[in-house]
Write an enzyme that holds these catalytic residues in place. Structure first.
Site, PDB file in Angstrom:
ATOM      1  N   HIS A  74      -8.971  -4.907  -2.734  1.00  0.00           N
ATOM      2  CA  HIS A  74      -8.583  -3.912  -1.723  1.00  0.00           C
ATOM      3  C   HIS A  74      -7.311  -4.320  -0.993  1.00  0.00           C
ATOM      4  CE1 HIS A  74     -11.227  -6.411   1.008  1.00  0.00           C
ATOM      5  NE2 HIS A  74     -10.326  -6.088   1.894  1.00  0.00           N
ATOM      6  N   ASP A 210     -14.310  -7.979  -6.038  1.00  0.00           N
ATOM      7  CA  ASP A 210     -13.193  -7.598  -5.176  1.00  0.00           C
ATOM      8  C   ASP A 210     -12.069  -8.635  -5.238  1.00  0.00           C
ATOM      9  OD1 ASP A 210     -11.569  -6.534  -3.246  1.00  0.00           O
ATOM     10  OD2 ASP A 210     -13.167  -6.201  -1.786  1.00  0.00           O
ATOM     11  N   SER A 630      -9.658 -10.798   4.686  1.00  0.00           N
ATOM     12  CA  SER A 630      -9.834 -10.315   3.317  1.00  0.00           C
ATOM     13  C   SER A 630      -8.928 -11.084   2.371  1.00  0.00           C
ATOM     14  CB  SER A 630      -9.507  -8.822   3.226  1.00  0.00           C
ATOM     15  OG  SER A 630     -10.471  -8.067   3.915  1.00  0.00           O
TER      16      SER A 630
END
Length: 694
Positions: A74, A210, A630
């Protein structure tokens, strides 16, 4: 849990590295960290040298001698989207570069390495007394610019940033080296990189793969930063993170380094109430309207899906975050707990006299109450005309602030503005529907004091029909004529798009003025509140709120109680395959046939766990993270890479303002799952060899 014990815990804290308290390092050792302290920050091959700021909004880690970078899928999502077309949809189908020549360059992507950090409080804070908040910011900027010039003379590849810590009670200067040629190397299909979509977002258990892979390129002569050139070569770092295939077990030491964006752990109870009622509630309501339209339009066309999927993902992420945060605030009675802690500070203040006549809780309560409607209106403005907004609004704002005026300087009536054709980036029908709906929504929910004059035009000339007004402006405004010149003459001020943009800018200025009128007073009270807490707890180590500077958090791998039952601390290939069978009921559980085949196999080779006999996909740790983390690497006690942090659980969503050490967990993607996909799906043998996992 009482907030009266707000000192550091083993699994709480976002610690700066250059001044890491000895007590924290000793606690890390007791829990399983095996390297000397200098391996965190000081040595030439320190772990911090392998960790990057990825493009100003995420984190990442270098994993090879040729500058290969792991970050989250992402985090690379928009770069992947920009390379995607209906014919070559890398976002949907994934991408594998089989050679250096096939690696894809990206505009606006960069990575930063932190070189050093130091305390400059004594050079700044004494000078700020009596200054307004704006004047303080200007003064700090001027110092930063001076220090930037000074360091640039020593090394032109370095950049400095000066940021406040501890609510402005301290300032640190951080030196970075930025690399601007960063190329896409590998990404899994969207089905895996975003597996579970919004259904599973912020939830456990997770099976999302991810991650995406980029490479840093450098000047071939200096191995230093360089703008994109076909002549650039892979960057060769002095050190990189070793990748471990050994796995983990419950209680194992786990350390995350990265760039957490923003927390407000020192925020007063009145600030938390504002966050819940004026900010989060507004974001949830407005984004719900926006996302319904985006989702429906994305389902109607693959081209529209490519154009809006990144915007939708960004919007929905913090929409769900705000829902969860408000739920957590209420479920644990956070505002009341914070008030109890503030009463403790009051009593301590009365007994010591510290900041007497300055820190005033009753005044703070009144100030927050005074600005409630203004903050609420500002966030409705942001959600309507600020974030993920339509193309008309983008251009209407830019024409009044920031766009370059072209034409002869001495002839104003010959000067003009123009907009390039970027129609591949957005869809007209979607944009028109979004703007009409969001304008109507704003008007319904915001006090008339903060309405725009355009609303009167809609009532008078379009009989209250927002869509009719939007269609009129899109069709008639020169702002929407790609490549056409809009001259700065008498007709300029009559253009409907220019009028609309002027209304937005003026309303923003009104909101800003109303907020600035009391912002300094609130800021000062919050700063004194933080100072009082630090003084009262001066015998305890205290970390500063996150501000997108490098931080380290440590803890352990492990589960928690979910609905009164053990959550489990990892997910398996079998659990993912079972979820895939539910795709007929939930499209976000869909995966391609090849994924069914790969994940139903019992042969995971070196990527299978030696203890459990299966391949582990995602795992839990009790590290303290937030947005910006992240893509952050998670390391074992030897400094070896176990995977990447990519999410938190539902019970962690209050963590920006309060870390619940019993319930908050970080969700990490296992590096063995990442390499399995790279190997068995991508057949990226050259990358597997380059990473050389042990």
């Amino acid at each position: 849990m009482s907030l009266c014990a707000l000192g550091a815990h083993a699994d709480e804290g976002m610690w700066t590295l250059y001044n890491l308290p000895t007590a924290i390092y000793q606690q890390m050792q007791q829990e399983g960290f095996q390297l000397p302290m200098e391996q965190l920050y000081q040595s030439d091959n320190a772990i911090k040298n392998n960790v990057i700021n990825f493009s100003g909004y995420c984190s990442g880690v270098v994993v090879s001698t040729n500058g290969l970078v792991f970050t989250n899928h992402h985090c690379g999502f928009d770069a992947i989207r920009r390379h995607s077309t209906v014919e070559h949809d890398y976002m949907l189908n994934g991408f594998v570069a089989q050679s250096y020549e096939e690696e894809l360059p990206n505009e606006d992507i960069f990575v930063s390495f932190m070189i050093e950090q130091k305390d400059v409080t004594d050079k700044i804070v004494p000078q700020l007394k009596g200054m307004s908040m704006n004047r303080q910011a200007e003064y700090v900027d001027s110092l930063e610019n001076a220090w930037q010039k000074e360091i640039h003379q020593q090394d032109s590849t370095l950049r400095v940033e000066v940021k406040p810590f501890y609510e402005g009670n301290a300032y640190y200067m951080t030196t970075y080296r930025d690399f601007y040629d960063v190329r896409l190397v590998f990404t899994v299909p969207k089905s895996m990189g975003k597996y579970g979509g919004e259904t599973d977002n912020w939830m456990w258990p997770r099976q999302t793969c991810d991650y995406s892979v980029f490479r840093i390129y450098a000047d071939p002569k200096t191995n230093g930063p360089a703008k994109y050139s076909k002549d650039n070569v892979p960057y060769h770092p002095n050190s990189w993170a070793p990748v471990s295939l050994q796995g983990y077990k419950p209680g194992d030491f786990a350390m995350i380094m990265g760039y957490p964006g923003s927390t407000s752990r020192y925020l007063s109870s009145y600030g938390i109430q504002e966050r819940r009622d004026a900010i989060n509630t507004t974001m949830v309501q407005a984004r719900g309207v926006k996302q319904e339209i985006m989702w429906r339009r994305m389902l109607s066309s693959e081209a529209i899906r490519i154009q809006y999927e990144s915007k939708y993902a960004h919007s929905s992420n913090y929409w769900k975050n705000s829902i969860g945060m408000n739920k957590c605030i209420d479920s644990i009675g956070l505002i009341q707990q914070k008030r109890q802690f503030e009463n403790k500070i009051r009593q301590w203040q009365d007994s010591t006299g510290y900041l007497k006549g300055k820190l005033d809780f009753d005044k703070l309560a009144k100030l927050y109450q005074q600005r409630f409607q203004s903050v609420r209106a500002l966030y409705y403005w942001n959600e309507t005309w600020g974030r993920e907004c339509d193309q008309l609004t983008v251009r209407a704002k830019r024409v009044h602030s920031g766009i370059a005026v072209q034409g002869p300087e001495n002839k104003k009536n010959k000067q003009f503005v123009t907009f390039d054709d970027n129609s591949k980036e957005w869809d007209q029908e979607t944009d028109r529907e979004l703007l009409a709906a969001m304008m109507k929504n704003y008007r319904l929910h915001v006090d008339q004091k903060y309405h725009i004059d355009v609303f009167k035009t809609i009532d008078r000339d379009f009989k209250g029909d927002y869509r009719a007004y939007v269609d009129y402006v899109y069709d008639k405004s020169m702002l929407m004529k790609n490549g056409k010149k809009l001259y700065i003459n008498k007709k300029f001020d009559k253009d409907p798009g220019v009028i609309y943009g002027q209304d937005l800018i003026e309303l923003r200025a009104i909101l800003r003025a109303d907020l600035l009128a009391i912002a300094d007073s609130i800021e000062q009270q919050e700063q004194w509140l933080c100072a009082a807490k630090l003084r009262m707890e001066q015998d305890l180590p205290n970390y500063s709120d996150a501000n997108f500077t490098m931080r380290m958090t440590y803890g352990q791998v492990g589960e928690y109680l979910l609905g009164g039952k053990p959550s489990g601390y990892y997910t398996t290939a079998r659990s993912l395959w079972e979820k895939m069978q539910k795709a007929d009921k939930n499209v976000e559980y869909y995966a391609e046939p090849i994924m069914h085949e790969l994940l139903s196999s019992n042969d995971f080779g070196p990527y299978g766990d030696k203890e459990t006999g299966t391949m582990q996909l995602c795992f839990l740790s009790n590290n303290d993270i937030t947005g910006g983390n992240s893509g952050s690497p998670i390391f074992n006690g030897k400094g070896e890479l176990l995977g990447l942090a990519f999410d938190g659980n539902w019970d962690s969503l209050s963590s920006d303002i309060f870390f619940d050490r019993q319930l908050a967990r970080t969700i990490n993607v296992d590096v063995r799952y990442m390499l399995f996909m790279m190997d068995r799906w991508g057949h990226a043998d050259r990358l597997i060899k380059e990473i050389n996992a042990k």
